[in-house]
Design a protein around this motif. Sequence first.
Motif, PDB file in Angstrom:
ATOM      1  N   THR A 107      10.474   7.076  -4.442  1.00  0.00           N
ATOM      2  CA  THR A 107      10.149   6.056  -5.691  1.00  0.00           C
ATOM      3  C   THR A 107      11.247   5.992  -6.459  1.00  0.00           C
ATOM      4  OG1 THR A 107       9.244   7.598  -6.966  1.00  0.00           O
ATOM      5  CG2 THR A 107       7.828   6.716  -5.523  1.00  0.00           C
ATOM      6  N   THR A 108      12.195   6.842  -6.357  1.00  0.00           N
ATOM      7  CA  THR A 108      13.620   6.629  -7.377  1.00  0.00           C
ATOM      8  C   THR A 108      14.569   6.484  -6.535  1.00  0.00           C
ATOM      9  OG1 THR A 108      12.525   8.146  -8.920  1.00  0.00           O
ATOM     10  CG2 THR A 108      14.617   8.161  -8.961  1.00  0.00           C
ATOM     11  N   ALA A 116      10.261  -0.179  -2.102  1.00  0.00           N
ATOM     12  CA  ALA A 116       9.941  -1.428  -2.580  1.00  0.00           C
ATOM     13  C   ALA A 116       9.986  -2.676  -1.626  1.00  0.00           C
ATOM     14  CB  ALA A 116      10.584  -1.759  -3.650  1.00  0.00           C
ATOM     15  N   ILE A 148       7.129  -1.811  -9.739  1.00  0.00           N
ATOM     16  CA  ILE A 148       7.737  -2.923  -8.962  1.00  0.00           C
ATOM     17  C   ILE A 148       6.675  -3.931  -8.274  1.00  0.00           C
ATOM     18  CG2 ILE A 148       9.318  -3.584  -7.342  1.00  0.00           C
ATOM     19  CD1 ILE A 148      11.257  -1.362  -8.020  1.00  0.00           C
ATOM     20  N   ARG A 151       4.415  -5.398 -10.896  1.00  0.00           N
ATOM     21  CA  ARG A 151       5.255  -6.675 -11.392  1.00  0.00           C
ATOM     22  C   ARG A 151       5.204  -7.958 -10.411  1.00  0.00           C
ATOM     23  NH1 ARG A 151      10.959  -6.665 -14.333  1.00  0.00           N
ATOM     24  NH2 ARG A 151      11.141  -9.055 -15.059  1.00  0.00           N
ATOM     25  N   THR A 369      14.725  -1.152 -16.157  1.00  0.00           N
ATOM     26  CA  THR A 369      14.056  -2.344 -15.967  1.00  0.00           C
ATOM     27  C   THR A 369      14.897  -3.492 -15.403  1.00  0.00           C
ATOM     28  OG1 THR A 369      12.611  -1.764 -18.130  1.00  0.00           O
ATOM     29  CG2 THR A 369      12.971  -4.098 -17.358  1.00  0.00           C
ATOM     30  N   TYR A 371      17.050  -2.868 -13.072  1.00  0.00           N
ATOM     31  CA  TYR A 371      17.202  -2.494 -11.729  1.00  0.00           C
ATOM     32  C   TYR A 371      15.860  -3.235 -11.032  1.00  0.00           C
ATOM     33  CZ  TYR A 371      15.493   0.325  -7.999  1.00  0.00           C
ATOM     34  OH  TYR A 371      14.725   0.320  -6.878  1.00  0.00           O
ATOM     35  N   GLU A 372      14.618  -2.908 -11.659  1.00  0.00           N
ATOM     36  CA  GLU A 372      13.270  -3.120 -11.199  1.00  0.00           C
ATOM     37  C   GLU A 372      13.311  -4.756 -11.096  1.00  0.00           C
ATOM     38  OE1 GLU A 372      10.123  -1.522 -13.028  1.00  0.00           O
ATOM     39  OE2 GLU A 372      10.311   0.450 -12.275  1.00  0.00           O
ATOM     40  N   HIS A 373      13.970  -5.614 -11.948  1.00  0.00           N
ATOM     41  CA  HIS A 373      14.076  -6.821 -11.670  1.00  0.00           C
ATOM     42  C   HIS A 373      14.719  -7.308 -10.655  1.00  0.00           C
ATOM     43  CE1 HIS A 373      14.544 -11.142 -12.942  1.00  0.00           C
ATOM     44  NE2 HIS A 373      15.599 -10.967 -12.596  1.00  0.00           N
ATOM     45  N   ALA A 375      15.714  -5.416  -8.076  1.00  0.00           N
ATOM     46  CA  ALA A 375      14.636  -4.927  -6.875  1.00  0.00           C
ATOM     47  C   ALA A 375      13.895  -5.936  -6.397  1.00  0.00           C
ATOM     48  CB  ALA A 375      14.169  -3.358  -7.314  1.00  0.00           C
ATOM     49  N   HIS A 394      21.433   0.344 -10.311  1.00  0.00           N
ATOM     50  CA  HIS A 394      20.360   1.424 -10.557  1.00  0.00           C
ATOM     51  C   HIS A 394      21.562   2.657 -11.332  1.00  0.00           C
ATOM     52  CE1 HIS A 394      17.511   4.882 -10.206  1.00  0.00           C
ATOM     53  NE2 HIS A 394      16.875   3.808  -9.662  1.00  0.00           N
TER      54      HIS A 394
END
Length: 421
Positions: A107-108, A116, A148, A151, A369, A371-373, A375, A394
């Motif tokens: 997950t990281t 993802a 993720i 979202r 955050t 990075y998640e956008h 991703a 990341h």
Amino acid sequence: MKLTVVGGGSTYTPELVDGFARLRDTLPLDELVLVDPATDRLDLVAGLARRIFARQGHPGRIRTTADLDAAVDGADAVLLQLRVGGQAAREQDETWPLECGCVGQETTGAGGLAKALRTVPVVLDIAERVRRRAPGAWIIDFTNPVGIVTRALLQAGHRAVGLCNVAIGFQRRFAALLGVAPADLHLNHVGLNHLTWETGVRLAGPEGDDVLPKLLTDHGDEIAAALRLPRPLLDHLGAIPSYYLRYYYAHDEVVRELRTKPSRAAEVARMEKELLTLYADPALDEKPALLARRGGAYYSEAAVDLAAALLGAAASPYQVVNTYNRGTLPFLPDDAVIEVQAAVGQKGATPLAVGPVNPLFTGLTANVTAYEHLALEAALHGGRDRVLTALLAHPLIGQYEYADALTDRLIAHNREHLAWA
């Protein structure tokens, strides 16, 4: 009340079923549907699930199917706990990033991005079918990476809330250390999924006395040992980080460890074989002790509380969930998905107000955050450039040389799951 579990053949499922059986007054299920394409596993898991219900006197019906549309038809809630690519893909996620000196974890970091990319399109397809077959259903996402994936669901307009067991695990551990009931503890839980800090531990609700300083003074060594982090770090933070923060605060140490021992995926795969053998025993009618080592502690209690609140079956006022920020953390965009205490009811989750957050935490949270956008953009639209951009963003990668090499490895190891590759 009908609840559907997508990924019902998971070895996690008996933990969930045990919670449904024990807490049937909180969540009175009439029908539980387990859906999974792996019908051999599904049959073993469902057999144990029915025996657990029978032993505990639960009157509900447990049904199995490989037909997703039939499984979600008319459901009140749909719980997602799937793993695209299975443990074999997880083994890859935990292995190839180490070739570049970066942490290998599902997950990281780069492994989390790979998960993802595999997962988001599948989950969105499931959610569209839920919308057609059960338009009023709530989707509860336990599928990683939860932030993720949640979202993606919210961005597509689905009725969704993300769930993780980190907070409830801390609540139970702290309650035991303090000698109080878990329900008496309210956590000031702040951050993103798998990137959170307990900045306060309050007795009797959000306005109660903060006992975090006492926890750190009296039990700091024990807590630090459980997190495998130095006690002075906790004292310096003045907070208790999620154990996932070890990948950030001790990255190089973790990489050295991971290079010298079998992967967690290999360990879990062996454990799953043993669990499935146990599940096949017709005399077994309770979750076996081995399941506690599989992970997901207190998952069932968290899932029951969340589903009950969303469906109006209980009035559990505060729960830690993943949902839209909507100004709760002012240093993040409104459409960021955060993991905080929220008031949960039939209209969804409303985050509670959060006081000032230590800049030491806000910087890392804002970075991840972003990075998640990126991703999610890569998961939705594909393309090598989007994958590279996400890896550059990341904080555990960053350097172009690493990001470029990891991009090629990620695509090579996941090509069969990436429609655009």
